[in-house]
Write an enzyme that holds these catalytic residues in place. Structure first.
Site, PDB file in Angstrom:
ATOM      1  N   HIS A  18       0.825  -1.205   0.000  1.00 57.89           N
ATOM      2  CA  HIS A  18       0.000   0.000   0.000  1.00 57.89           C
ATOM      3  C   HIS A  18       0.864   1.261   0.000  1.00 57.89           C
ATOM      4  O   HIS A  18       0.515   2.263  -0.598  1.00 57.89           O
ATOM      5  CB  HIS A  18      -0.931   0.015   1.222  1.00 57.89           C
ATOM      6  CG  HIS A  18      -1.845  -1.176   1.266  1.00 57.89           C
ATOM      7  ND1 HIS A  18      -2.327  -1.738   2.418  1.00 57.89           N
ATOM      8  CD2 HIS A  18      -2.345  -1.942   0.260  1.00 57.89           C
ATOM      9  CE1 HIS A  18      -3.098  -2.771   2.126  1.00 57.89           C
ATOM     10  NE2 HIS A  18      -3.112  -2.924   0.829  1.00 57.89           N
ATOM     11  N   ASP A 120      -6.174   5.284   0.650  1.00 59.08           N
ATOM     12  CA  ASP A 120      -6.306   4.061  -0.136  1.00 59.08           C
ATOM     13  C   ASP A 120      -7.567   3.316   0.296  1.00 59.08           C
ATOM     14  O   ASP A 120      -8.373   3.827   1.086  1.00 59.08           O
ATOM     15  CB  ASP A 120      -5.024   3.214  -0.078  1.00 59.08           C
ATOM     16  CG  ASP A 120      -4.691   2.732   1.324  1.00 59.08           C
ATOM     17  OD1 ASP A 120      -5.625   2.524   2.130  1.00 59.08           O
ATOM     18  OD2 ASP A 120      -3.488   2.567   1.618  1.00 59.08           O
TER      19      ASP A 120
HETATM   20  N1  UDP Z   1       9.038  -6.074  -2.770  1.00 59.93           N
HETATM   21  C1  UDP Z   1      10.409  -5.924  -2.814  1.00 59.93           C
HETATM   22  N2  UDP Z   1      11.180  -6.962  -2.365  1.00 59.93           N
HETATM   23  C2  UDP Z   1      10.665  -8.124  -1.894  1.00 59.93           C
HETATM   24  C3  UDP Z   1       9.262  -8.276  -1.866  1.00 59.93           C
HETATM   25  C4  UDP Z   1       8.477  -7.227  -2.323  1.00 59.93           C
HETATM   26  O1  UDP Z   1      10.930  -4.882  -3.234  1.00 59.93           O
HETATM   27  O2  UDP Z   1      11.428  -9.029  -1.519  1.00 59.93           O
HETATM   28  C5  UDP Z   1       8.204  -4.958  -3.244  1.00 59.93           C
HETATM   29  C6  UDP Z   1       7.713  -5.230  -4.640  1.00 59.93           C
HETATM   30  O3  UDP Z   1       8.657  -4.752  -5.569  1.00 59.93           O
HETATM   31  C7  UDP Z   1       6.388  -4.508  -4.670  1.00 59.93           C
HETATM   32  C8  UDP Z   1       5.904  -4.560  -3.231  1.00 59.93           C
HETATM   33  O4  UDP Z   1       7.040  -4.870  -2.438  1.00 59.93           O
HETATM   34  O5  UDP Z   1       6.582  -3.163  -5.045  1.00 59.93           O
HETATM   35  C9  UDP Z   1       4.858  -5.633  -2.999  1.00 59.93           C
HETATM   36  O6  UDP Z   1       3.623  -5.196  -3.467  1.00 59.93           O
HETATM   37  P1  UDP Z   1       2.576  -6.201  -4.121  1.00 59.93           P
HETATM   38  O7  UDP Z   1       1.389  -5.394  -4.484  1.00 59.93           O
HETATM   39  O8  UDP Z   1       3.201  -6.976  -5.220  1.00 59.93           O
HETATM   40  O9  UDP Z   1       2.230  -7.255  -3.024  1.00 59.93           O
HETATM   41  P2  UDP Z   1       1.793  -7.114  -1.487  1.00 59.93           P
HETATM   42  O10 UDP Z   1       3.023  -6.901  -0.726  1.00 59.93           O
HETATM   43  O11 UDP Z   1       0.821  -5.978  -1.401  1.00 59.93           O
HETATM   44  O12 UDP Z   1       1.173  -8.445  -1.215  1.00 59.93           O
END
Ligand code: UDP
Length: 428
Positions: A18, A120
Site C-alpha cells: 500500500h 487508499d
Molecule cells: N518487494 C520488494 N522486495 C521483496 C518483496 C516485495 O521490493 O522481496 C516490493 C515489490 O517490488 C512490490 C511490493 O514490495 O513493489 C509488494 O507489493 P505487491 O502489491 O506486489 O504485493 P503485497 O506486498 O501488497 O502483497
C-alpha cells in the site's frame, strides 16, 4: 510566507504493497503537478525497526529525499478490538479506524493546510475528515479497474444467497467463481461487512484513482465511464493514473547477487517472490523447494519463514534476525545441492532492480498488483501463485486478457490439495 503550491495529504494503510504505490503517487503529484505532498503512514508495530517494511520509511529511497514529507503516525494499539478469528480485511479496518483521531489532530495542526486528501482502500473512513477540513477527497486504488468494478457491485449482492457461480459485472469481464474475493463467500464473517462498507464509502469520494491505464483495461474503464447500470451504481469519475511503479535504482542491486545474475545466461533465471505480505506454509515451502531443485531451473527465491494457514501472514508478523537463517525452513541439503543453480535471499530482495536485470526470464509471483505491474513494465512473464486479497483476479487478468502469465489451474481450485512440486516440475 504564503505557500504557493497546493498541498496534498496522502494516507497509506499498513503494508508495503500500500505504501509503495502511494509514494509513487506522491512523486507524480510533486514532479508533474506542482504539489507539496505530505504522506501519513500507519504502521502495525510500535517499534518496527527490524521490519524491512519500515526500513524503507526513514530512508525515503526514492528520487529525492526532499520530494515529499513523510509522517509516521504514532502507533495506536487496536489489538483489544480484534479477535483471533478476524481476517485480513477486518484487521486492517480495525487498525485504520484507531488512527482517525491521529490524522485529525495532524491535519488540524498543519500550518500549510492541505486542500486534497487521498486515501487508499482501507482509509475510506478518513474521508469525512476532508469535509471537516474543507478538502477535496479521493480514493486511490493501488490495483486494477476490474477489481474496482467488482467492488462497487458487491453491496448489490444478496447477503442471504450463497454464491456458487461467477459474478457478472455490467460491461466487464465476469469474475469466475475461483477468482472471487474470499469475503464475498462468507456473509457471516466480519470481512464481508467491512468490504461492503468500503465499497459504499467509495461513493462518498469526489473521485477514484486507479493504478491502471487505458491500453491495459480499455473495456473496463470504458464501462466504468459509460455503462448505464454501472453508472447508476457508481457515478464518480475514475482516473487511470498508472502504471505507477517503483523506479529502478541500480545502486540497490549489488554485491554477490548482482555478480551472480551477471554470470547467468540471458532470461534464464526464475525470480520467486510473494510480495511484502505473502507467506507459504511449511509444506508449501518444502514443495516449492523440491519443485525448484527437481526442475533444475536457475532461480532467485526470496524466502521468509513459513506461517501455517495464513497466506498474508507476513503482513502481520514482525520479522527478526533469526529469520535470516533460511536453511531451517528448507529440505536438508537443499542449499548445498542448489548452490550453483540458484540463490535464496532471506526476507527481502531489491525486486524492481532484479526484475529489470537481463538474466531474469520469469517471475513466480503471488500477483500482488505492484509485483504484477513491475513484471509487466519489465516484460517478464509470470507464473501465478495467488495467495490472498484480489490476487486471483490479478492473475486472471494477466493470463486471460494479456496472455503474459500462466496460472496452473489445479493449485487454485478452492479446497483442492495436491503436491505443488509435481505441478512446478511440469511447468518449469
Ligand atoms: N518487494 C520488494 N522486495 C521483496 C518483496 C516485495 O521490493 O522481496 C516490493 C515489490 O517490488 C512490490 C511490493 O514490495 O513493489 C509488494 O507489493 P505487491 O502489491 O506486489 O504485493 P503485497 O506486498 O501488497 O502483497
Amino acid at each position: 510566507m504564503i505557500p504557493t503550491k497546493p498541498h496534498a495529504a496522502l494516507l497509506a494503510s499498513p503494508g508495503l504493497g500500500h505504501l509503495i504505490p502511494m509514494v509513487e503517487l506522491a512523486n507524480r503529484l510533486v514532479t508533474h503537478h506542482g504539489f507539496h505532498v505530505t504522506i501519513f503512514v500507519v504502521t502495525m508495530e510500535p517499534t518496527a525497526s527490524n521490519n524491512p517494511n519500515n526500513n524503507l520509511l526513514p530512508k525515503q529511497p526514492y528520487r529525492s529525499p526532499t520530494l515529499y514529507n513523510l509522517v509516521v503516525l504514532p502507533y495506536v494499539d487496536s489489538s483489544a478490538q480484534m479477535s483471533p478469528t478476524d481476517k485480513i480485511m477486518t484487521r486492517l479496518a480495525i487498525m485504520m479506524r484507531g488512527y482517525v483521531p491521529s490524522l485529525q489532530a495532524e491535519l488540524g495542526s498543519m500550518e500549510h493546510n492541505p486542500t486534497l486528501l487521498v486515501v487508499d482502500l482501507f482509509g475510506t473512513e478518513f474521508l469525512s475528515l476532508a469535509d471537516e477540513f474543507d478538502m477535496v477527497k479521493y480514493v486511490y486504488i493501488p490495483s486494477n479497474a476490474w477489481f474496482l468494478a467488482m467492488t462497487i457491485c458487491v453491496p448489490l449482492l444478496d447477503k442471504q444467497v450463497k454464491h456458487v457461480g461467477p459474478l457478472n459485472i455490467p460491461g466487464c469481464k465476469r469474475v469466475e467463481y475461483d477468482d472471487i474475493l474470499d469475503p464475498v463467500f462468507d456473509p457471516e464473517n466480519k470481512d464481508y461487512d467491512e468490504y461492503v462498507r468500503i465499497a459504499l464509502d467509495l461513493g462518498t469520494a469526489d473521485g477514484v484513482l486507479v493504478n491502471t491505464w487505458k491500453q491495459l483495461e480499455s473495456k473496463t474503464l470504458f464501462s466504468l465511464k459509460n455503462n448505464k447500470i454501472l453508472r447508476e451504481i457508481f457515478n464518480k469519475r475514475v482516473y487511470p493514473v498508472g502504471p505507477l511503479v517503483r523506479p529502478v535504482r541500480p545502486e540497490c542491486l549489488g554485491g554477490e547477487l548482482l555478480e551472480w545474475l551477471d554470470d547467468q545466461p540471458k532470461e534464464s533465471v526464475l525470480y520467486v517472490s510473494f510480495g511484502s505480505g505473502g507467506t507459504l506454509s511449511s509444506q508449501q515451502t518444502t514443495e516449492l523447494a523440491w519443485g525448484l531443485e527437481m526442475s533444475q531451473q536457475r532461480f532467485i527465491w526470496v524466502l521468509r519463514p513459513p506461517i501455517e494457514h495464513d497466506g498474508a501472514g507476513a503482513l502481520f508478523h514482525a520479522m527478526d534476525g533469526q529469520d535470516q537463517i533460511v536453511s531451517q525452513y528448507l529440505p536438508r541439503g537443499f542449499l548445498t545441492r542448489t548452490h550453483n543453480l540458484g540463490k535464496v535471499i532471506p526476507m527481502w530482495a531489491p525486486q524492481t532492480e532484479v526484475l529489470a536485470h537481463k538474466s531474469i526470464g520469469g517471475f513466480l509471483s503471488h500477483c500482488g498488483w505492484n509485483s504484477t505491474l513491475e513484471s509487466l513494465v519489465n516484460g517478464v512473464p509470470i507464473i501465478a501463485w495467488p495467495l490472498y486479497a484480489e490476487q486471483n483476479m490479478n492473475a486472471a487478468l494477466v493470463e486471460e486478457e494479456l496472455g503474459v502469465s500462466i496460472r496452473p489451474k489445479l493449485l487454485f481450485m478452492r479446497g483442492f490439495e495436491f503436491k505443488e512440486y509435481e505441478m512446478l516440475e511440469l511447468i518449469l
